[in-house]
Design a protein around this motif. Structure first.
Motif, PDB file in Angstrom:
ATOM      1  N   THR A 223       0.823  -1.203   0.000  1.00  0.00           N
ATOM      2  CA  THR A 223       0.000   0.000   0.000  1.00  0.00           C
ATOM      3  C   THR A 223       0.863   1.262   0.000  1.00  0.00           C
ATOM      4  OG1 THR A 223      -1.812  -1.195   1.057  1.00  0.00           O
ATOM      5  CG2 THR A 223      -1.901   1.206   1.187  1.00  0.00           C
ATOM      6  N   VAL A 224       2.031   1.214   0.617  1.00  0.00           N
ATOM      7  CA  VAL A 224       2.952   2.355   0.559  1.00  0.00           C
ATOM      8  C   VAL A 224       3.284   2.670  -0.898  1.00  0.00           C
ATOM      9  CG1 VAL A 224       5.326   3.095   1.015  1.00  0.00           C
ATOM     10  CG2 VAL A 224       3.978   2.086   2.854  1.00  0.00           C
ATOM     11  N   THR A 225       3.642   1.648  -1.650  1.00  0.00           N
ATOM     12  CA  THR A 225       3.961   1.839  -3.070  1.00  0.00           C
ATOM     13  C   THR A 225       2.764   2.404  -3.820  1.00  0.00           C
ATOM     14  OG1 THR A 225       5.544   0.032  -2.973  1.00  0.00           O
ATOM     15  CG2 THR A 225       4.783   0.677  -5.154  1.00  0.00           C
ATOM     16  N   TYR A 226       1.608   1.834  -3.581  1.00  0.00           N
ATOM     17  CA  TYR A 226       0.369   2.292  -4.212  1.00  0.00           C
ATOM     18  C   TYR A 226       0.123   3.776  -3.900  1.00  0.00           C
ATOM     19  CZ  TYR A 226      -4.650   2.904  -4.929  1.00  0.00           C
ATOM     20  OH  TYR A 226      -5.882   3.378  -5.314  1.00  0.00           O
ATOM     21  N   CYS A 227       0.241   4.137  -2.620  1.00  0.00           N
ATOM     22  CA  CYS A 227      -0.035   5.506  -2.193  1.00  0.00           C
ATOM     23  C   CYS A 227       0.957   6.502  -2.791  1.00  0.00           C
ATOM     24  CB  CYS A 227      -0.023   5.600  -0.671  1.00  0.00           C
ATOM     25  SG  CYS A 227      -1.465   4.849   0.107  1.00  0.00           S
ATOM     26  N   LEU A 228       2.215   6.121  -2.850  1.00  0.00           N
ATOM     27  CA  LEU A 228       3.214   7.013  -3.434  1.00  0.00           C
ATOM     28  C   LEU A 228       2.951   7.230  -4.924  1.00  0.00           C
ATOM     29  CD1 LEU A 228       6.430   5.806  -1.604  1.00  0.00           C
ATOM     30  CD2 LEU A 228       5.187   7.958  -1.238  1.00  0.00           C
TER      31      LEU A 228
ATOM     32  N   ALA B 208      -0.269  10.190  -0.378  1.00  0.00           N
ATOM     33  CA  ALA B 208       1.182  10.237  -0.202  1.00  0.00           C
ATOM     34  C   ALA B 208       1.614  11.178   0.927  1.00  0.00           C
ATOM     35  CB  ALA B 208       1.846  10.639  -1.512  1.00  0.00           C
ATOM     36  N   GLU B 209       0.686  11.596   1.763  1.00  0.00           N
ATOM     37  CA  GLU B 209       1.048  12.454   2.901  1.00  0.00           C
ATOM     38  C   GLU B 209       2.074  11.734   3.767  1.00  0.00           C
ATOM     39  OE1 GLU B 209      -2.493  13.338   5.078  1.00  0.00           O
ATOM     40  OE2 GLU B 209      -3.282  14.695   3.543  1.00  0.00           O
ATOM     41  N   PRO B 210       3.111  12.443   4.219  1.00  0.00           N
ATOM     42  CA  PRO B 210       4.150  11.800   5.033  1.00  0.00           C
ATOM     43  C   PRO B 210       3.609  11.070   6.265  1.00  0.00           C
ATOM     44  CG  PRO B 210       4.892  13.953   4.317  1.00  0.00           C
ATOM     45  CD  PRO B 210       3.446  13.828   3.899  1.00  0.00           C
ATOM     46  N   ALA B 211       2.626  11.636   6.940  1.00  0.00           N
ATOM     47  CA  ALA B 211       2.079  10.986   8.141  1.00  0.00           C
ATOM     48  C   ALA B 211       1.408   9.662   7.794  1.00  0.00           C
ATOM     49  CB  ALA B 211       1.098  11.912   8.851  1.00  0.00           C
ATOM     50  N   HIS B 212       0.736   9.616   6.652  1.00  0.00           N
ATOM     51  CA  HIS B 212       0.057   8.384   6.225  1.00  0.00           C
ATOM     52  C   HIS B 212       1.081   7.309   5.853  1.00  0.00           C
ATOM     53  CE1 HIS B 212      -2.984   5.773   4.577  1.00  0.00           C
ATOM     54  NE2 HIS B 212      -2.390   5.781   3.398  1.00  0.00           N
ATOM     55  N   ILE B 213       2.092   7.695   5.091  1.00  0.00           N
ATOM     56  CA  ILE B 213       3.139   6.750   4.699  1.00  0.00           C
ATOM     57  C   ILE B 213       3.875   6.237   5.934  1.00  0.00           C
ATOM     58  CG2 ILE B 213       5.297   6.483   3.402  1.00  0.00           C
ATOM     59  CD1 ILE B 213       2.732   6.696   1.637  1.00  0.00           C
ATOM     60  N   ARG B 214       4.174   7.132   6.861  1.00  0.00           N
ATOM     61  CA  ARG B 214       4.859   6.738   8.098  1.00  0.00           C
ATOM     62  C   ARG B 214       4.024   5.734   8.889  1.00  0.00           C
ATOM     63  NH1 ARG B 214       6.779  11.281   9.289  1.00  0.00           N
ATOM     64  NH2 ARG B 214       4.860  12.178  10.094  1.00  0.00           N
TER      65      ARG B 214
ATOM     66  N   LEU C  69       1.738   3.623   7.704  1.00  0.00           N
ATOM     67  CA  LEU C  69       1.786   2.343   6.986  1.00  0.00           C
ATOM     68  C   LEU C  69       3.101   1.612   7.261  1.00  0.00           C
ATOM     69  CD1 LEU C  69       0.253   3.476   3.588  1.00  0.00           C
ATOM     70  CD2 LEU C  69      -0.681   1.649   5.037  1.00  0.00           C
ATOM     71  N   LEU C  70       4.208   2.351   7.237  1.00  0.00           N
ATOM     72  CA  LEU C  70       5.512   1.740   7.492  1.00  0.00           C
ATOM     73  C   LEU C  70       5.644   1.285   8.951  1.00  0.00           C
ATOM     74  CD1 LEU C  70       7.822   4.115   5.416  1.00  0.00           C
ATOM     75  CD2 LEU C  70       7.181   1.746   4.865  1.00  0.00           C
ATOM     76  N   ASP C  71       5.114   2.097   9.873  1.00  0.00           N
ATOM     77  CA  ASP C  71       5.127   1.699  11.291  1.00  0.00           C
ATOM     78  C   ASP C  71       4.321   0.428  11.497  1.00  0.00           C
ATOM     79  OD1 ASP C  71       6.665   3.907  11.970  1.00  0.00           O
ATOM     80  OD2 ASP C  71       5.020   5.009  12.937  1.00  0.00           O
ATOM     81  N   CYS C  72       3.177   0.346  10.851  1.00  0.00           N
ATOM     82  CA  CYS C  72       2.319  -0.822  10.972  1.00  0.00           C
ATOM     83  C   CYS C  72       3.034  -2.063  10.431  1.00  0.00           C
ATOM     84  CB  CYS C  72       0.997  -0.578  10.243  1.00  0.00           C
ATOM     85  SG  CYS C  72      -0.250  -1.853  10.539  1.00  0.00           S
ATOM     86  N   ALA C  73       3.632  -1.920   9.253  1.00  0.00           N
ATOM     87  CA  ALA C  73       4.367  -3.046   8.658  1.00  0.00           C
ATOM     88  C   ALA C  73       5.496  -3.498   9.581  1.00  0.00           C
ATOM     89  CB  ALA C  73       4.919  -2.648   7.290  1.00  0.00           C
TER      90      ALA C  73
ATOM     91  N   CYS D 142      -3.912   2.359  11.722  1.00  0.00           N
ATOM     92  CA  CYS D 142      -3.673   2.247  10.285  1.00  0.00           C
ATOM     93  C   CYS D 142      -4.984   1.952   9.548  1.00  0.00           C
ATOM     94  CB  CYS D 142      -2.627   1.173  10.010  1.00  0.00           C
ATOM     95  SG  CYS D 142      -1.936   1.228   8.340  1.00  0.00           S
ATOM     96  N   ALA D 143      -5.786   1.058  10.103  1.00  0.00           N
ATOM     97  CA  ALA D 143      -7.080   0.730   9.494  1.00  0.00           C
ATOM     98  C   ALA D 143      -7.969   1.974   9.423  1.00  0.00           C
ATOM     99  CB  ALA D 143      -7.771  -0.373  10.292  1.00  0.00           C
ATOM    100  N   ASP D 144      -8.023   2.720  10.509  1.00  0.00           N
ATOM    101  CA  ASP D 144      -8.843   3.937  10.542  1.00  0.00           C
ATOM    102  C   ASP D 144      -8.364   4.942   9.497  1.00  0.00           C
ATOM    103  OD1 ASP D 144     -10.252   2.789  12.638  1.00  0.00           O
ATOM    104  OD2 ASP D 144      -9.263   3.986  14.198  1.00  0.00           O
ATOM    105  N   GLU D 145      -7.064   5.106   9.391  1.00  0.00           N
ATOM    106  CA  GLU D 145      -6.491   6.055   8.438  1.00  0.00           C
ATOM    107  C   GLU D 145      -6.736   5.610   6.995  1.00  0.00           C
ATOM    108  OE1 GLU D 145      -4.463   9.452   7.111  1.00  0.00           O
ATOM    109  OE2 GLU D 145      -5.341   8.968   9.055  1.00  0.00           O
ATOM    110  N   CYS D 146      -6.592   4.312   6.739  1.00  0.00           N
ATOM    111  CA  CYS D 146      -6.836   3.806   5.381  1.00  0.00           C
ATOM    112  C   CYS D 146      -8.298   3.987   4.982  1.00  0.00           C
ATOM    113  CB  CYS D 146      -6.416   2.338   5.267  1.00  0.00           C
ATOM    114  SG  CYS D 146      -4.624   2.119   5.206  1.00  0.00           S
ATOM    115  N   GLU D 147      -9.214   3.786   5.911  1.00  0.00           N
ATOM    116  CA  GLU D 147     -10.636   3.995   5.627  1.00  0.00           C
ATOM    117  C   GLU D 147     -10.941   5.464   5.349  1.00  0.00           C
ATOM    118  OE1 GLU D 147     -12.951   2.214   8.740  1.00  0.00           O
ATOM    119  OE2 GLU D 147     -12.864   0.258   7.765  1.00  0.00           O
ATOM    120  N   ARG D 148     -10.201   6.340   5.966  1.00  0.00           N
ATOM    121  CA  ARG D 148     -10.386   7.779   5.789  1.00  0.00           C
ATOM    122  C   ARG D 148     -10.066   8.204   4.348  1.00  0.00           C
ATOM    123  NH1 ARG D 148      -7.607  12.438   5.762  1.00  0.00           N
ATOM    124  NH2 ARG D 148      -5.572  11.461   5.959  1.00  0.00           N
ATOM    125  N   MET D 149      -9.297   7.387   3.650  1.00  0.00           N
ATOM    126  CA  MET D 149      -8.872   7.722   2.288  1.00  0.00           C
ATOM    127  C   MET D 149      -9.994   7.583   1.260  1.00  0.00           C
ATOM    128  SD  MET D 149      -5.811   8.767   2.173  1.00  0.00           S
ATOM    129  CE  MET D 149      -4.691   9.042   3.519  1.00  0.00           C
TER     130      MET D 149
END
Length: 122
Positions: free
Chosen positions: A32-37, A44-50, A52-56, A87-94
């Protein structure tokens, strides 16, 4: 002192499921990081990418702790549950996006199993 080898057959079914959920969540978050970028914009907001990476990363760490039968795995699973939920909450917000919905669904599944694992050994 001998090092004990742990095979998945020696792990209880609940932990096996949690390990699999963590592996799957790790994978979809990185994908999803790749997809978002590539998508750009809010995705691609830095907080969202961070996040996703923290979750992974915590999913990978929790998997490793469980596979090693660490006596601290319940703590990593607790943190993993919290991060996966965020992460789930943030992804749903998209919005209405197939990739983001799939990521949110997997993160929720992982959060649920990690929450159970954290409570089972707390």
């Amino acid at each position: 002192m001998a090092i004990q080898e742990l095979t998945l057959s020696q792990v209880n079914p609940q932990m096996q499921q949690c390990i699999q959920n963590c592996l799957d969540c790790h994978s979809i978050c990185l994908n999803t990081v790749t997809y978002c970028l590539q998508k750009g914009g809010n995705h691609a907001e830095p907080a969202h990418i961070r996040l996703l990476l923290d979750c992974a990363e915590i999913c990978n760490t929790s998997t490793n702790f469980m596979l090693r039968a660490s006596d601290l795995h319940s703590r990593t699973c607790g943190v993993c549950a919290e991060l996966c939920q965020r992460c789930a909450d943030e992804c749903e917000r998209m919005g209405d996006d197939t990739q983001m919905k799939a990521c949110a669904q997997m993160c929720r599944r992982c959060a649920d199993s990690c929450r159970q694992m954290a409570m089972a050994t707390a």
